[in-house]
Scaffold this active site. Structure first.
Site, PDB file in Angstrom:
ATOM      1  N   LYS A  96       0.882  -1.053   0.050  1.00 41.04           N
ATOM      2  CA  LYS A  96      -0.104   0.022  -0.072  1.00 41.04           C
ATOM      3  C   LYS A  96       1.010   1.143  -0.003  1.00 41.04           C
ATOM      4  CE  LYS A  96      -2.889   0.566   3.364  1.00 41.04           C
ATOM      5  NZ  LYS A  96      -3.714   0.333   4.605  1.00 41.04           N
ATOM      6  N   LYS A 171      19.938 -14.152 -27.992  1.00 33.84           N
ATOM      7  CA  LYS A 171      18.690 -14.177 -27.389  1.00 33.84           C
ATOM      8  C   LYS A 171      17.557 -13.926 -28.204  1.00 33.84           C
ATOM      9  CE  LYS A 171      17.304  -9.961 -25.625  1.00 33.84           C
ATOM     10  NZ  LYS A 171      15.964  -9.749 -26.098  1.00 33.84           N
TER      11      LYS A 171
END
Ligand code: 1AE
Length: 410
Positions: A96, A171
């Protein structure tokens, strides 16, 4: 303080606040909820759960400039309040609170008991070097570009051209997902076959980080399918799934290949000085704790710029020996071209993966020359030469052409 605690460091901006009071409010509010209203007997029971303010360092601006007054707050959270997993810790220290005013989470110091739940990267820097048999220079990674809408023969050819240029790792582009043209297993088979063909030419081993995608519930199964098809590394969009998912994958004993953590979505968290999570924690410490063998992040030099101080803090978080787990390979990325190799090696030394997509495929003489230009630059810079000197040497025409196109910085 005798109990086992994890310590969070925040930077909190406020022109008027009493920062000591603010820190106390966080320490109590994120742990026991309220303190002064509790009866004495209840206080004794709750003491072990209570957060404690460790330090408050206030930075008053020289002149009263609105918006620039801040304090760094260190707050200790008892381990007894959360389970030994990153979602529990992150929600405790910045759930929060992340939505409550101008406050940024800068760092987390884990208790030994909390860290003990994390084995860290399976391979780390030394493991990856061992797989490749390369111990004495920065590694070079290239990124597939133009993958969507391409079929397997096309991908195989792109892979082969990248591999011939002398890269150590290739990649997938992070935006390549499961698709009918290049499905996971077929893609792995085609690319690994191209890797073997290139190795016969270059004598160089290569890791292919295939993008691990799909619903969370299918990821471990997909990783194992990829491994069965011959994959020797994985790429993982960690922030889209969450650190705990990376942790699950990295600690799975059947996932026996390195994992490269991609930083996609990180820009939603770190760039503001007032909100979010610092780059060093987001892309460094937490990626490493969750088990990333390689961690990609924007560099200070290329197209997606991260300030240098922040960048070096990410590097330190990936390498810092006090964490007690293997270091992850730093992979500063985005907009990297051969003319930036001096800067990368100056700032990162040898323990770095130089990573480029456009800076390899966009080479005027083609993808293969793109890889060669980087390798020439790395070799020459390691010998103490400037990029123009290296480019002028016989046999280094690929670097020369790259510098003519992109320029260089030293
Ligand atoms: C920060 C991640 C960089 C990345 O994944 C990527 O695809 C970079 O491409 P280039 O090198 O900017 O073309």
């Amino acid at each position: 303080m005798n109990e086992s605690v994890c310590i969070a460091t925040y930077r909190c901006f406020d022109d008027k606040a009493d920062f000591y009071k603010k820190a106390q409010g966080i320490a109590v509010g994120l742990t026991v909820g309220s303190w002064t209203d509790l009866p004495e007997a209840r206080k004794a029971e709750m003491e072990k759960h209570l957060g404690k303010v460790v330090e408050v360092t206030v930075h008053e601006p020289d002149q009263a400039q609105p918006g620039e007054r801040y304090a760094d707050l260190k707050i200790a959270y008892p381990d007894v309040n959360f389970s030994r997993d990153l979602p529990a810790l992150l929600v405790t220290v910045f759930g929060k609170l992340s939505m409550d005013g101008r406050i940024k989470l800068l760092d987390l110091d884990f208790s030994p008991a909390f860290s003990a739940a994390f084995a860290g990267p399976k391979f780390g820097i030394s493991g990856i070097r061992g797989l490749l048999g390369v111990h004495d220079r920065p590694l070079l990674m290239s990124i597939f570009k133009s993958v969507i809408g391409h079929d397997l023969p096309n991908l195989r050819e792109q892979f082969y051209r990248q591999a011939l240029g002398g890269v150590d790792l290739i990649k997938d582009d992070e935006i390549l997902f499961e698709n009918p043209l290049t499905p996971l297993e077929k893609r792995v088979e085609a690319c690994m076959e191209a890797a073997r063909a290139a190795e016969r030419e270059t004598g160089q081993k290569l890791l292919y980080a295939v993008n691990l995608t799909g619903p969370t519930s299918q990821l471990a199964k997909n990783a194992k399918r990829a491994i069965a098809a011959g994959a020797n590394a994985l790429l993982f969009n960690t922030l889209a799934y969450g650190y705990d998912v990376l942790h699950e994958l990295s600690s799975d004993p059947e996932i026996t290949i390195p994992i490269a953590a991609h930083p996609a979505m990180a820009g939603a968290f770190y760039p503001s000085p007032h909100y979010g999570i610092s780059a060093s924690l987001l892309l460094g410490k937490l990626m490493r704790l969750a088990g990333a063998d390689l961690a990609l992040f924007p560099s200070p030099y290329g197209s997606v710029v991260m300030p240098k101080e922040e960048n070096l803090a990410v590097k330190s978080a990936l390498l810092d020996s006090s964490l007690g787990i293997k270091p992850s390979f730093p992979v500063p990325s985005a907009g990297i071209h051969p003319g930036l190799v001096s800067l990368i090696l100056r700032d990162f030394g040898t323990e770095v993966v130089v990573n480029a997509g456009g800076g390899i495929h966009g080479h005027p003489q083609g993808t293969e020359a793109g890889g060669q230009a980087f390798r020439q630059a790395i070799t020459g810079v390691m010998q103490g030469m400037s990029l123009p000197q290296i480019a002028e040497q016989a046999g280094n025409s690929a670097l020369k052409a790259a510098i003519e196109l992109w320029g260089y910085k030293e």
